[in-house]
Write a protein that holds these residues in place. Structure first.
Motif, PDB file in Angstrom:
ATOM      1  N   ASN A 140       0.798  -1.226   0.000  1.00  0.00           N
ATOM      2  CA  ASN A 140       0.000   0.000   0.000  1.00  0.00           C
ATOM      3  C   ASN A 140       0.833   1.280   0.000  1.00  0.00           C
ATOM      4  O   ASN A 140       0.407   2.296  -0.518  1.00  0.00           O
ATOM      5  CB  ASN A 140      -0.946   0.014   1.203  1.00  0.00           C
ATOM      6  CG  ASN A 140      -2.096  -0.951   1.020  1.00  0.00           C
ATOM      7  OD1 ASN A 140      -2.495  -1.247  -0.093  1.00  0.00           O
ATOM      8  ND2 ASN A 140      -2.625  -1.459   2.122  1.00  0.00           N
ATOM      9  N   ARG A 158      -3.520   7.688   1.636  1.00  0.00           N
ATOM     10  CA  ARG A 158      -4.630   6.735   1.768  1.00  0.00           C
ATOM     11  C   ARG A 158      -5.545   6.853   0.556  1.00  0.00           C
ATOM     12  O   ARG A 158      -5.830   7.947   0.062  1.00  0.00           O
ATOM     13  CB  ARG A 158      -5.417   7.013   3.039  1.00  0.00           C
ATOM     14  CG  ARG A 158      -4.597   6.979   4.309  1.00  0.00           C
ATOM     15  CD  ARG A 158      -4.288   5.584   4.755  1.00  0.00           C
ATOM     16  NE  ARG A 158      -5.467   4.863   5.175  1.00  0.00           N
ATOM     17  CZ  ARG A 158      -5.452   3.649   5.728  1.00  0.00           C
ATOM     18  NH1 ARG A 158      -4.291   3.034   5.923  1.00  0.00           N
ATOM     19  NH2 ARG A 158      -6.561   3.052   6.088  1.00  0.00           N
ATOM     20  N   CYS A 177       1.629   3.535   2.380  1.00  0.00           N
ATOM     21  CA  CYS A 177       1.157   4.719   3.110  1.00  0.00           C
ATOM     22  C   CYS A 177       2.365   5.552   3.533  1.00  0.00           C
ATOM     23  O   CYS A 177       3.425   5.000   3.869  1.00  0.00           O
ATOM     24  CB  CYS A 177       0.333   4.300   4.322  1.00  0.00           C
ATOM     25  SG  CYS A 177      -1.174   3.363   3.903  1.00  0.00           S
ATOM     26  N   GLN A 225      -7.322   5.697  10.141  1.00  0.00           N
ATOM     27  CA  GLN A 225      -6.212   6.633  10.389  1.00  0.00           C
ATOM     28  C   GLN A 225      -6.637   8.092  10.540  1.00  0.00           C
ATOM     29  O   GLN A 225      -6.053   8.811  11.352  1.00  0.00           O
ATOM     30  CB  GLN A 225      -5.130   6.517   9.315  1.00  0.00           C
ATOM     31  CG  GLN A 225      -4.599   5.114   9.100  1.00  0.00           C
ATOM     32  CD  GLN A 225      -4.124   4.428  10.374  1.00  0.00           C
ATOM     33  OE1 GLN A 225      -3.920   5.039  11.385  1.00  0.00           O
ATOM     34  NE2 GLN A 225      -3.977   3.107  10.314  1.00  0.00           N
TER      35      GLN A 225
END
Length: 441
Positions: A155, A272, A157, A260
């Motif tokens: 991902n 995100r 992030c 988050q």
């Protein structure tokens, strides 16, 4: 020779520890509590600075024990070892073996070399062939166990170092997972907790599409009384997944969805995916399709550039959604991550103040939810007996994951029960986090 393990960090680390102990037992080691072990293995966490500091403290305590002759060999593994191998190996000469996360299957081989006098730095690429079936040694009493369905994360992030430490997403084949789950069921596991760094991404790398619904359906058909999902990213919660959860009674109406933040600007800076409006619609749909659903999330405060307006946005969102369970973290600038060099770093005292505001709001929401359970009957998985004469036990409901959520204290009125029993309990009182109740016939 005796071997013992100290595990720090998350449930995924716990699974790695169980695999390492299983490998050592198969290699002829006698597994004992860590305070009695001649070979001590410390499985570290290196996700955020406080976890690193805790790991160093535990390592140095073990070093003192080794210097006193209580430990023969000291092994350090896990995320901290993978991330800072050269520094740890050079600065702590008492470490006999520094084992990276990609070398876990070869732990017995490395230990045999160390026992012959070699001091080994065994840290390479973080990923290993996760398609193989590895032995696991569950801790007693073993009625609750994690099934790690994938390793690593893709991902990226902005705040997270996991891809640097654990590598990209690597899903495990379904047939391997089903065999492991069958072994866990045969060992008496009542609660199967499905975990990964991003559980809902399962299968994308291996099968070209997310396969969590299919896997979950097959696991639910095996006969586990409880199955729990953790670490579900919102964009991966599909109608197919919701359909399986609605149809299978043994899948807990519980979803852990780490969000988050709620401010669109902060979420964009975090890297995100998706919008907060999409999340809002998702959560409303989940509660509509899964009556009684308990939502858990995590929020981070103090991300670089976070303003008072952003904070108000988060608090308003919490008040609107009323998550039954929520955890909070203060941003830490982790080296090697994109967020570490962002402008607008928030002062520590401001982070702390925002953290306390979130905690206070969530305590009220949690207390309100728990009060609604008073007078109702709930199913409880017993974990331990606390008072023999008074017949008091400790357990959890389907709405409570181990170690992070609340507890239920059960008065059994003299009826003999055991850890791992599933019982019906009438709730008599509730606090912000915990419940008290009486055993029902």
């Amino acid at each position: 020779m005796t071997a013992g393990m100290i595990t720090l960090g998350c449930p995924k680390n716990q699974v790695d520890s169980e695999v390492m102990l299983g490998l050592l037992q198969a290699a002829g080691y006698k597994i004992v509590p860590p305070e009695r072990a001649r070979v001590l293995i410390i499985n570290t966490c290196g996700f955020i600075t406080p976890a690193k500091e805790e790991a160093i403290e535990v390592i140095m305590a073990a070093v003192r024990r080794k210097l006193q002759g209580q430990i023969e060999l000291l092994v350090v593994t896990g995320c901290l070892a993978q991330r800072y191998p050269q520094q740890l190996f050079a600065e702590i000469p008492e470490i006999d073996l520094l084992l990276g996360t990609g070398e876990i299957p070869r732990l017995p081989l490395w230990l045999s070399r160390v026992r012959q006098g070699e001091r080994a730095l065994a840290v390479r690429q973080p990923h290993y062939d996760y398609r193989q079936q590895l032995p696991r040694l569950l801790p007693a009493p073993g009625f609750s166990a994690y099934l790690k369905i994938a390793e690593g994360c893709s991902n990226r992030c902005a705040y997270c170092a996991i891809p640097l430490i654990r590598g990209p997403l690597r899903s495990r084949p379904q047939d391997v997972l089903l065999r492991e789950a069958e072994q866990l069921l045969g060992a008496g596991v009542k609660e199967l907790i499905v975990v990964a760094q991003d559980t809902t991404a399962y299968g994308r790398d291996l099968y070209g599409q997310a396969m969590l619904p299919q896997l979950l359906d097959r696991l639910a058909g095996m006969g586990f009384p409880w199955i729990r999902l953790m670490y579900c990213y919102p964009e991966g919660i599909t109608p197919q997944l919701v359909e399986v959860m609605a149809r299978r009674a043994n899948i807990c109406r519980y979803l852990d969805i780490p969000l988050q933040h709620a401010s669109p600007g902060v979420l964009r800076a975090m890297g995100r995916r998706g919008s907060i409006e999409e999340v809002r619609q998702l959560l409303a749909g989940l509660r509509r399709e899964l009556p009684g659903l308990v939502l858990r999330t995590t929020f981070m405060v103090g991300f670089p550039g976070e303003s008072e307006a952003d904070m108000s946005c988060l608090l308003d969102f919490m008040q609107e959604i009323k998550f039954e369970r929520a955890g909070f973290f203060k941003f830490v600038a982790e080296e090697g991550t994109a967020a570490a060099d962002l402008p607008g770093q928030v002062p520590e005292q401001v982070k702390e103040e925002r953290y306390q505001r979130c905690m206070a709001l969530q305590q009220g929401i949690s207390h309100q939810y728990n009060q609604q359970l008073v007078g109702r009957d709930v199913e409880v998985l017993l974990e331990a007996r606390l008072a023999r004469k008074r017949g008091i036990y400790r357990g959890r409901t389907r709405a409570d994951a181990p170690e992070i959520d609340g507890l239920v204290y059960v008065r059994a009125a003299g009826k003999p029960l055991a850890a791992g029993d599933l019982v019906k309990v009438r709730i008599k009182s509730a606090s912000e986090y915990d419940l008290k109740g009486d055993l029902r016939p």
